[in-house]
Design an enzyme around this catalytic site. Structure first.
Site, short mmCIF file in Angstrom:
data_model
loop_
_atom_site.label_atom_id
_atom_site.label_comp_id
_atom_site.label_asym_id
_atom_site.label_seq_id
_atom_site.Cartn_x
_atom_site.Cartn_y
_atom_site.Cartn_z
N ALA A 8 -3.07 8.19 13.66
CA ALA A 8 -2.87 9.39 14.51
C ALA A 8 -3.07 10.64 13.67
O ALA A 8 -2.23 11.53 13.65
CB ALA A 8 -1.47 9.37 15.12
N VAL A 85 -7.98 5.14 10.47
CA VAL A 85 -7.06 5.39 9.36
C VAL A 85 -7.81 6.10 8.23
O VAL A 85 -9.04 6.17 8.22
CB VAL A 85 -6.41 4.09 8.84
CG1 VAL A 85 -5.58 3.45 9.93
CG2 VAL A 85 -7.46 3.12 8.32
N PRO A 88 -9.41 7.37 1.70
CA PRO A 88 -9.54 8.32 0.59
C PRO A 88 -10.30 7.73 -0.59
O PRO A 88 -10.57 6.53 -0.63
CB PRO A 88 -8.08 8.60 0.20
CG PRO A 88 -7.34 7.36 0.59
CD PRO A 88 -8.04 6.81 1.81
N CYS A 271 -13.48 15.42 3.71
CA CYS A 271 -14.63 14.53 3.88
C CYS A 271 -15.74 14.69 2.85
O CYS A 271 -16.18 13.70 2.27
CB CYS A 271 -15.22 14.73 5.27
SG CYS A 271 -14.09 14.23 6.57
P1 NAD Z 1 -5.49 11.30 8.31
O1 NAD Z 1 -4.95 11.02 6.97
O2 NAD Z 1 -5.22 12.63 8.96
O3 NAD Z 1 -4.94 10.19 9.34
C1 NAD Z 1 -4.94 8.84 9.09
C2 NAD Z 1 -3.66 8.23 9.68
O4 NAD Z 1 -3.73 6.80 9.59
C3 NAD Z 1 -2.38 8.64 8.95
O5 NAD Z 1 -1.50 9.28 9.86
C4 NAD Z 1 -1.80 7.30 8.44
O6 NAD Z 1 -0.39 7.23 8.50
C5 NAD Z 1 -2.41 6.31 9.41
N1 NAD Z 1 -2.46 4.94 8.90
C6 NAD Z 1 -2.90 4.50 7.69
N2 NAD Z 1 -2.79 3.15 7.63
C7 NAD Z 1 -2.26 2.74 8.80
C8 NAD Z 1 -1.91 1.46 9.33
N3 NAD Z 1 -2.12 0.33 8.63
N4 NAD Z 1 -1.39 1.40 10.56
C9 NAD Z 1 -1.18 2.52 11.29
N5 NAD Z 1 -1.50 3.76 10.84
C10 NAD Z 1 -2.05 3.86 9.62
O7 NAD Z 1 -7.05 11.04 8.25
P2 NAD Z 1 -8.20 11.70 9.15
O8 NAD Z 1 -8.57 13.02 8.64
O9 NAD Z 1 -7.83 11.55 10.60
O10 NAD Z 1 -9.42 10.72 8.81
C11 NAD Z 1 -9.47 9.39 9.29
C12 NAD Z 1 -10.86 8.84 9.05
O11 NAD Z 1 -11.83 9.61 9.76
C13 NAD Z 1 -11.30 8.88 7.58
O12 NAD Z 1 -12.07 7.74 7.32
C14 NAD Z 1 -12.18 10.12 7.53
O13 NAD Z 1 -13.16 10.03 6.51
C15 NAD Z 1 -12.83 10.11 8.89
N6 NAD Z 1 -13.27 11.43 9.37
C16 NAD Z 1 -12.49 12.53 9.18
C17 NAD Z 1 -12.89 13.76 9.68
C18 NAD Z 1 -12.08 15.01 9.48
O14 NAD Z 1 -12.60 16.10 9.72
N7 NAD Z 1 -10.83 14.92 9.06
C19 NAD Z 1 -14.08 13.86 10.41
C20 NAD Z 1 -14.83 12.70 10.59
C21 NAD Z 1 -14.41 11.49 10.08
C1 UDX Z 2 -17.26 17.94 7.86
C2 UDX Z 2 -18.52 17.75 8.73
O1 UDX Z 2 -19.05 19.03 9.09
C3 UDX Z 2 -18.19 16.95 9.96
O2 UDX Z 2 -19.35 16.71 10.74
C4 UDX Z 2 -17.58 15.64 9.53
O3 UDX Z 2 -17.24 14.88 10.67
C5 UDX Z 2 -16.35 15.88 8.67
O4 UDX Z 2 -16.70 16.68 7.54
P1 UDX Z 2 -15.12 19.53 7.98
O5 UDX Z 2 -14.90 19.09 6.58
O6 UDX Z 2 -14.02 19.42 8.94
O7 UDX Z 2 -16.34 18.71 8.62
O8 UDX Z 2 -15.61 21.06 7.98
P2 UDX Z 2 -17.01 21.77 7.70
O9 UDX Z 2 -17.21 22.77 8.76
O10 UDX Z 2 -18.11 20.82 7.48
O11 UDX Z 2 -16.72 22.56 6.34
C6 UDX Z 2 -16.53 21.87 5.11
C7 UDX Z 2 -16.38 22.86 3.99
O12 UDX Z 2 -17.61 23.51 3.71
C8 UDX Z 2 -15.37 23.96 4.28
O13 UDX Z 2 -14.62 24.23 3.14
C9 UDX Z 2 -16.25 25.14 4.65
O14 UDX Z 2 -15.63 26.36 4.41
C10 UDX Z 2 -17.43 24.91 3.72
N1 UDX Z 2 -18.67 25.53 4.20
C11 UDX Z 2 -19.24 25.13 5.37
C12 UDX Z 2 -19.26 26.52 3.45
O15 UDX Z 2 -18.76 26.90 2.38
N2 UDX Z 2 -20.41 27.10 3.89
C13 UDX Z 2 -21.02 26.72 5.05
O16 UDX Z 2 -22.07 27.28 5.39
C14 UDX Z 2 -20.40 25.71 5.81
#
Ligand code: NAD
Ligand code: UDX
Length: 458
Positions: A8, A85, A88, A271
């Site tokens: 979540a 989940v 990292p 990411c």
């Molecule tokens: P997050 O750390 O915010 O959330 C992950 C959650 O998973 C945590 O709340 C944790 O407690 C839970 N968790 C871990 N192991 C578990 C288990 N065994 N059972 C139940 N819950 C469990 O992470 P996030 O930012 O939501 O990212 C999740 C995934 O999505 C990563 O692989 C990330 O690379 C990918 N992703 C993130 C973004 C972004 O912008 N944050 C965008 C696209 C993809």
């Molecule tokens: C990124 C990807 O954009 C998204 O598609 C993927 O699912 C998750 O990773 P996010 O990390 O949430 O998203 O933000 P993003 O808007 O990509 O910015 C990433 C970092 O780059 C930030 O620190 C932002 O400030 C920086 N950035 C972005 C720049 O410095 N310059 C730019 O022109 C764009």
């Protein structure tokens, strides 16, 4: 369908809220082992700050959107299980500092194997190294449980700060499945979910491996653009070219395009760095050192940009910031999020503290406890005396009062419309502004009397 999402977080919460909103006939339950997080999702103060998210959660929660800590119970009733989940960078053992730590993914797969029933579809929503679906499949197969399954890859492309817009109108949705009749049927079930609101031509289906690899590749390409323009920003500073003008000039070439050309103090977020490191590790693993080095340079450039910013600040402040008050405006890694993971502000503040500066930090959405945790320091010492080198300010003007310099580290819109005359009047002179996001009107600030340094512009 009963849809379960494990995790979540920043992805699981918003993504499932959107699916629940658009598909009222499906019951969507988001589960997590973190009780505090689930309690926050069920409260008025959501754990994730994201514009527009509150409204969507308010509409769907309790109707067909639920947040729960009952992981096993929810898996047991699910037809479709999203794994969302965290993945990292590994901090230990083989691949430390590069490979993705897949222990949470494996735990989920084993938990599904233990309790799932019937015919289920397991969807990889987390960002994963290419061929992870193979491991998930083997774990599910190996358990001999009472279920049949298909594994799909459905990486998430939302960016924080614009997650709800990105989810509502995605450029594309990517679904990777096995190219067998059963795999295609499973992929179609997921296509049908998204087709509630995403035009069919924007839903791409591929094989599983292409889908997994496309996610790492997309992030690597985006980060590479930021590192490329940041590399040019260093040259601009040396030559009196202006990186904003260069970015506009090249971005109007339709082959290059205008997006992701904003020079900055460096990219952050959970990411980019982790996914590129993951790609680098995969390339090394597959015996492709030149390819690994090529992508690693994107990270090297980003580290250079963060440390370059601090070096320039110290040099400008007469080569010392010891005992000086530096106002830090913005701590989140970008605007419109409370997320600080890999925020450049962490690195800048750590370097400034190393130089014995006192940092007064203001951010509209990040909690003080998060900032202290990120900087690896306590708010008070053992005797309860407040930390006097890191002060978290609730008022932006208090943060700047009597400061030697102000550094903008997050591009929050509110910083553009501050009363800069008032800030100038209350600062020590000469009053310096370091605009790490190039968001301020440098000419207007200079008219007030500030000495202004942007990124890639003099
Ligand atoms: P997050 O750390 O915010 O959330 C992950 C959650 O998973 C945590 O709340 C944790 O407690 C839970 N968790 C871990 N192991 C578990 C288990 N065994 N059972 C139940 N819950 C469990 O992470 P996030 O930012 O939501 O990212 C999740 C995934 O999505 C990563 O692989 C990330 O690379 C990918 N992703 C993130 C973004 C972004 O912008 N944050 C965008 C696209 C993809
Ligand atoms: C990124 C990807 O954009 C998204 O598609 C993927 O699912 C998750 O990773 P996010 O990390 O949430 O998203 O933000 P993003 O808007 O990509 O910015 C990433 C970092 O780059 C930030 O620190 C932002 O400030 C920086 N950035 C972005 C720049 O410095 N310059 C730019 O022109 C764009």
């Amino acid at each position: 369908m009963n849809i379960c999402c494990i995790g979540a977080g920043y992805v699981g919460g918003p993504t499932m809220a959107m699916i629940a909103l658009k598909c009222p006939e499906h019951r969507v339950t988001v589960v997590d082992i973190n009780e505090k997080r689930i309690a926050a999702w069920n409260s008025d103060e959501l754990p994730v700050y994201e514009p527009g998210l509150d409204d969507v959660v308010r509409e769907a929660r309790g109707r067909n959107l639920f947040f729960s800590t009952d992981v096993n119970g929810t898996i047991a009733e699910a037809d479709m299980i999203f794994i969302s989940v965290n993945t990292p960078t590994k901090t230990y053992g083989v691949g430390a500092g590069r490979a993705a730590d897949l222990k949470f993914i494996e735990k989920c797969a084993r938990q599904i194997a233990d309790v799932a029933k019937g015919n289920i579809i397991v969807v990889e929503k987390s960002t994963l190294p290419v061929r992870t679906a193979e491991s998930v499949r083997r774990i599910l197969e190996g358990c001999g449980g009472e279920f049949t399954f298909q594994v799909l890859s459905n990486p998430e492309f939302l960016a924080e700060g614009t997650a709800m817009e990105d989810l509502n109108e995605p450029d594309r949705v990517l679904i990777g499945g096995e190219q067998t009749p059963e795999g295609e049927e499973a992929a179609q079930a997921l296509v049908d979910v998204y087709a509630h609101w995403v035009p069919r031509e924007r839903i791409l289906t591929t094989n599983v491996w292409s889908s997994e690899l496309s996610k790492l590749t997309a992030n690597a390409f985006l980060a590479q653009r930021v590192s490329s323009i940041n590399a040019i920003s260093a040259l601009c500073e040396a030559t009196e070219a202006d990186v904003e003008e260069v970015a506009r000039a090249i971005g109007t070439d339709s082959r290059i395009g205008p997006k992701f050309l904003k020079s900055s103090v460096g990219f952050g977020g959970s990411c980019f760095q982790k996914d590129i490191l993951n790609l680098v590790y995969l390339c090394q693993h597959f015996g492709l050192p030149e390819v690994a080095d090529y992508w690693e340079q994107v990270i090297v450039m980003n580290d250079y940009q963060k440390s370059r910013f601090v070096r320039r600040l110290v040099r400008t402040l007469f080569n010392t910031v010891s005992d000086k008050k530096i106002a830090i405006l913005g701590f989140a890694f970008k605007k419109d999020t409370n997320d600080t993971r890999e925020s450049p502000a962490i690195y800048v503040c750590r370097d400034l503290l190393e130089e014995q500066a006192n940092v007064h930090i203001y951010d509209p959405k990040v909690k003080p406890a998060q900032i202290f945790a990120d900087l690896g320091q306590a708010a008070t010492d053992a005797d309860g005396k407040a930390n006097d080198s890191i002060i978290i300010e609730e008022d932006v003007y208090a943060a700047c009062k009597d400061a030697h310099a102000v550094a903008i580290l997050t591009e929050w819109d509110q910083f553009k419309t501050l009363d800069w005359q008032r800030i100038y009047d209350n600062m020590l002179k000469p009053a310096f502004v370091f605009d790490g996001r190039n968001i301020l009107d440098a000419a207007a600030l200079r008219k007030i009397g500030f000495e202004v340094s942007g990124i890639g512009r003099v």
